[in-house]
Design a protein around this motif. Structure first.
Motif, PDB file in Angstrom:
ATOM      1  N   ARG A 291      26.908  82.382  12.985  1.00  0.00           N
ATOM      2  CA  ARG A 291      28.120  82.645  13.713  1.00  0.00           C
ATOM      3  C   ARG A 291      28.780  83.726  12.989  1.00  0.00           C
ATOM      4  N   LYS A 292      29.802  84.248  13.746  1.00  0.00           N
ATOM      5  CA  LYS A 292      30.541  85.398  12.964  1.00  0.00           C
ATOM      6  C   LYS A 292      31.346  84.867  11.848  1.00  0.00           C
TER       7      LYS A 292
ATOM      8  N   ASP B  65      25.553  74.430  10.167  1.00  0.00           N
ATOM      9  CA  ASP B  65      25.701  75.410  11.368  1.00  0.00           C
ATOM     10  C   ASP B  65      24.098  75.412  11.695  1.00  0.00           C
TER      11      ASP B  65
ATOM     12  N   ASP C 142      38.839  81.446  14.052  1.00  0.00           N
ATOM     13  CA  ASP C 142      38.142  80.301  14.510  1.00  0.00           C
ATOM     14  C   ASP C 142      37.631  79.446  13.315  1.00  0.00           C
TER      15      ASP C 142
ATOM     16  N   SER D  93      27.149  88.037   9.939  1.00  0.00           N
ATOM     17  CA  SER D  93      26.574  86.665  10.642  1.00  0.00           C
ATOM     18  C   SER D  93      26.252  85.729   9.538  1.00  0.00           C
TER      19      SER D  93
END
Length: 134
Positions: free
Chosen positions: A108-109, A104, A39, A115
């Motif tokens: 998120r990963k 952000d 991603d 994290s």
């Protein structure tokens, strides 16, 4: 925000395969993990220096942030990542409360199952800052 240590330094490279010989053969470091974070359109390689990691970042797509970074600035230091003990979500809220621009809005990963979240360099003295927690 409670920072415990520098988690890693992110270094943008054109090719991990081409960069690793410098880090391994010249500096004597050992790559212990290579993974792709789909991603984020990035392939990463990790090496350790004491308790701190070096993260090599290779773009897996021409529209990734790493490809754009290299196009604009060339290979080199991309970001500094700090480990936070009180959680990335709490650290983001505190940073935003203090007027820091967030990339952000929520954690998120990231690579190695961390994290993560990023703070915008326009409000962090020009340094892209990553916050991490295991």
């Amino acid at each position: 925000m409670k920072i415990s240590h520098i988690e890693h330094l992110g270094i943008a490279v054109n090719s991990i395969e081409e960069a690793l010989p410098y880090y391994e053969n010249v500096l004597g470091l050992k790559c212990y993990n290579i993974e792709t974070v789909e991603d984020q359109k990035v392939k990463t390689a990790f090496l350790k220096v004491g308790n701190t990691k070096i993260e090599l970042l290779e773009a897996t797509s021409p529209d990734s942030t790493i490809a754009k970074f290299i196009e604009n600035k060339g290979q080199g230091v991309h970001h500094i990542a700090f480990a936070v003990e009180d959680g990335v979500a709490n650290a983001l809220a505190e940073a935003e409360e203090k007027g820091i621009r967030l990339i952000d809005k929520a954690p998120r990963k990231g690579a190695e199952g961390l994290s993560i979240a990023f703070l915008h360099p326009k409000s962090t003295q020009g340094v892209l800052t990553e916050l991490c927690e295991a």
